[in-house]
Design a protein around this motif. Structure first.
Motif, mmCIF file in Angstrom:
data_model
loop_
_atom_site.group_PDB
_atom_site.id
_atom_site.type_symbol
_atom_site.label_atom_id
_atom_site.label_comp_id
_atom_site.label_asym_id
_atom_site.label_seq_id
_atom_site.Cartn_x
_atom_site.Cartn_y
_atom_site.Cartn_z
ATOM 1 N N GLY A 80 0.790 -1.221 0.000
ATOM 2 C CA GLY A 80 0.000 0.000 0.000
ATOM 3 C C GLY A 80 0.820 1.267 0.000
ATOM 4 N N GLN A 81 2.154 1.147 0.101
ATOM 5 C CA GLN A 81 3.021 2.323 0.112
ATOM 6 C C GLN A 81 3.656 2.530 -1.259
ATOM 7 O OE1 GLN A 81 3.217 4.378 2.874
ATOM 8 N NE2 GLN A 81 1.585 2.997 3.566
ATOM 9 N N LYS A 82 3.848 3.777 -1.633
ATOM 10 C CA LYS A 82 4.460 4.082 -2.928
ATOM 11 C C LYS A 82 5.971 4.247 -2.836
ATOM 12 C CE LYS A 82 0.378 6.338 -4.909
ATOM 13 N NZ LYS A 82 -0.151 7.586 -5.535
ATOM 14 N N ALA A 83 6.464 4.557 -1.645
ATOM 15 C CA ALA A 83 7.896 4.804 -1.455
ATOM 16 C C ALA A 83 8.503 3.756 -0.529
ATOM 17 C CB ALA A 83 8.120 6.203 -0.896
ATOM 18 N N LEU A 84 9.826 3.697 -0.562
ATOM 19 C CA LEU A 84 10.563 2.726 0.242
ATOM 20 C C LEU A 84 11.168 3.440 1.449
ATOM 21 C CD1 LEU A 84 11.310 -0.301 -0.115
ATOM 22 C CD2 LEU A 84 13.420 0.450 -1.207
ATOM 23 N N PRO A 85 10.948 2.946 2.666
ATOM 24 C CA PRO A 85 11.586 3.580 3.831
ATOM 25 C C PRO A 85 13.096 3.664 3.630
ATOM 26 C CG PRO A 85 9.968 1.948 4.537
ATOM 27 C CD PRO A 85 10.107 1.790 3.052
ATOM 28 N N LEU A 86 13.695 4.743 4.083
ATOM 29 C CA LEU A 86 15.106 4.971 3.831
ATOM 30 C C LEU A 86 15.976 3.835 4.360
ATOM 31 C CD1 LEU A 86 17.400 6.711 2.798
ATOM 32 C CD2 LEU A 86 17.354 7.972 4.972
ATOM 33 N N ASP A 87 15.691 3.353 5.576
ATOM 34 C CA ASP A 87 16.537 2.290 6.133
ATOM 35 C C ASP A 87 16.459 1.015 5.305
ATOM 36 O OD1 ASP A 87 13.914 1.837 6.880
ATOM 37 O OD2 ASP A 87 14.389 1.130 8.896
ATOM 38 N N THR A 88 15.258 0.715 4.779
ATOM 39 C CA THR A 88 15.112 -0.452 3.922
ATOM 40 C C THR A 88 15.859 -0.256 2.608
ATOM 41 O OG1 THR A 88 12.916 -0.900 4.857
ATOM 42 C CG2 THR A 88 13.466 -1.998 2.784
ATOM 43 N N ALA A 89 15.745 0.934 2.043
ATOM 44 C CA ALA A 89 16.444 1.243 0.789
ATOM 45 C C ALA A 89 17.954 1.097 0.967
ATOM 46 C CB ALA A 89 16.092 2.646 0.322
ATOM 47 N N LEU A 90 18.477 1.580 2.078
ATOM 48 C CA LEU A 90 19.917 1.486 2.317
ATOM 49 C C LEU A 90 20.370 0.033 2.376
ATOM 50 C CD1 LEU A 90 20.460 4.293 5.003
ATOM 51 C CD2 LEU A 90 20.819 4.424 2.537
ATOM 52 N N GLU A 91 19.581 -0.810 3.044
ATOM 53 C CA GLU A 91 19.945 -2.225 3.135
ATOM 54 C C GLU A 91 19.885 -2.902 1.772
ATOM 55 O OE1 GLU A 91 21.179 -3.975 5.706
ATOM 56 O OE2 GLU A 91 21.258 -2.019 6.696
ATOM 57 N N MET A 92 18.872 -2.579 0.978
ATOM 58 C CA MET A 92 18.760 -3.172 -0.344
ATOM 59 C C MET A 92 19.871 -2.676 -1.260
ATOM 60 S SD MET A 92 16.383 -5.312 -0.084
ATOM 61 C CE MET A 92 16.425 -5.788 -1.808
ATOM 62 N N LYS B 251 21.375 14.669 4.711
ATOM 63 C CA LYS B 251 20.714 15.744 3.987
ATOM 64 C C LYS B 251 19.307 15.416 3.500
ATOM 65 C CE LYS B 251 24.531 18.185 4.174
ATOM 66 N NZ LYS B 251 24.628 19.418 5.000
ATOM 67 N N HIS B 252 19.045 14.165 3.259
ATOM 68 C CA HIS B 252 17.737 13.788 2.690
ATOM 69 C C HIS B 252 16.809 13.244 3.773
ATOM 70 C CE1 HIS B 252 14.885 12.592 -0.372
ATOM 71 N NE2 HIS B 252 14.914 11.343 0.052
ATOM 72 N N ASN B 253 17.194 12.144 4.347
ATOM 73 C CA ASN B 253 16.476 11.540 5.473
ATOM 74 C C ASN B 253 14.975 11.385 5.214
ATOM 75 O OD1 ASN B 253 16.573 10.297 7.994
ATOM 76 N ND2 ASN B 253 16.038 12.188 9.071
ATOM 77 N N LYS B 254 14.632 10.979 3.993
ATOM 78 C CA LYS B 254 13.232 10.736 3.633
ATOM 79 C C LYS B 254 13.123 9.400 2.913
ATOM 80 C CE LYS B 254 12.254 15.674 2.885
ATOM 81 N NZ LYS B 254 11.868 16.697 1.869
ATOM 82 N N SER B 255 11.911 8.957 2.714
ATOM 83 C CA SER B 255 11.703 7.717 1.975
ATOM 84 C C SER B 255 12.145 7.891 0.525
ATOM 85 C CB SER B 255 10.237 7.293 2.042
ATOM 86 O OG SER B 255 9.394 8.316 1.536
#
Length: 268
Positions: free
Chosen positions: A180-192, A215-219
């Motif tokens: 149901g989410q359009k974006a990826l949480p930042l911590d998940t993105a970093l791991e991937m 500087k970004h700290n967003k999904s």
């Protein structure tokens, strides 16, 4: 228990190992099939209710609410472990995936499991549906878990194909984001990213991570996800071929500015 012949004992052990059933259930199926191993498997797979907790003393307590679900497809038999929360849900959850990883001798965090999920067209991280498993085995042209183990070198080699790597990379975004989410949480993105970019050794990866966290700290949007791979594969580490007038996301433009301001790359 009646005394078994040597052949019957061998068939019993083979049936239990193959189907992951308890001895009582194995005896029951083999007796119905007149000790024909193949026919006994058919008995079990045609009558899945035999595995339900209400029969055969909850199949020896079901090992802390975990049971084995027999899956049949295109003349093959694949046995997987399912975490049981609802008898009607045919989903392999984390415990079952861990067991599968043990069987094929790979770490659950190994990138080859992402490649396998890509073959399965899996919709959600950390779980596989029965149909996804069937589709994945068909895609790989295999019929058993042992054959899956033998396919591991092939799946690793697929990461070296730039076209397939891009497909796997793009697949990873939808696979790892929350439903149901359009974006990826930042911590998940970093791991991937850490998992995926380890295959190509992007020199700016640590700088990218530091920039995003400071500087970004967003999904992470799908566009930024896909354009990050494009940036990593087309722009050299000195940024000499970076075109500021190109159609890069603003975050990547900001990253380039961050690199020059911090002296990580020389200014043009």
């Amino acid at each position: 228990m009646d005394i078994l012949t040597e052949d019957q004992r061998e068939s019993l052990e083979q049936f239990m190992e193959f189907t992951r059933t308890c001895e009582d259930l194995a005896m029951h199926c083999l007796s119905i099939a007149n000790w024909n191993l193949e026919e006994a498997c058919d008995v079990l797979f045609i009558n899945p209710q035999l595995r339900m907790p209400k029969t055969l003393e909850r199949q020896k307590k079901y090992e802390a609410n975990v049971y084995y679900f027999a899956l049949t497809s295109f003349e093959c038999i694949i046995t997987f472990q399912l975490s049981l929360e609802d008898d009607s849900v045919d989903i392999i959850l984390a415990d079952g995936i861990t067991r599968l990883c043990d069987d094929i001798q790979v770490d659950p965090q190994d990138i080859v499991m992402l490649v396998l999920a890509w073959h399965m067209k899996a919709s959600t991280m950390c779980q596989f549906s029965k149909q996804e498993l069937v589709d994945g085995f068909e895609s790989l042209g295999i019929e058993t878990v042992e054959q899956l183990k033998e396919k591991i070198p092939f799946m690793r080699s697929e990461l070296e194909d730039s076209h397939k790597f891009r497909q796997i990379y793009n697949f990873a975004f939808d696979w790892s984001k929350d439903k149901g989410q359009k974006a990826l949480p930042l911590d998940t993105a970093l791991e991937m990213w850490k998992l995926l970019f380890a295959q190509m050794n992007w020199p700016l990866l640590d700088d990218w991570f530091q920039f995003l966290q400071e500087k970004h700290n967003k999904s992470i949007s799908q566009d930024l996800w896909s354009q990050t791979l494009e940036f990593a594969t087309t722009v050299d580490t000195s940024l000499s071929n970076y075109d500021p007038a190109g159609a890069w996301p603003c975050v990547i433009d900001d990253f380039v500015e961050y690199l020059t301001q911090t002296g990580k790359v020389p200014k043009a």
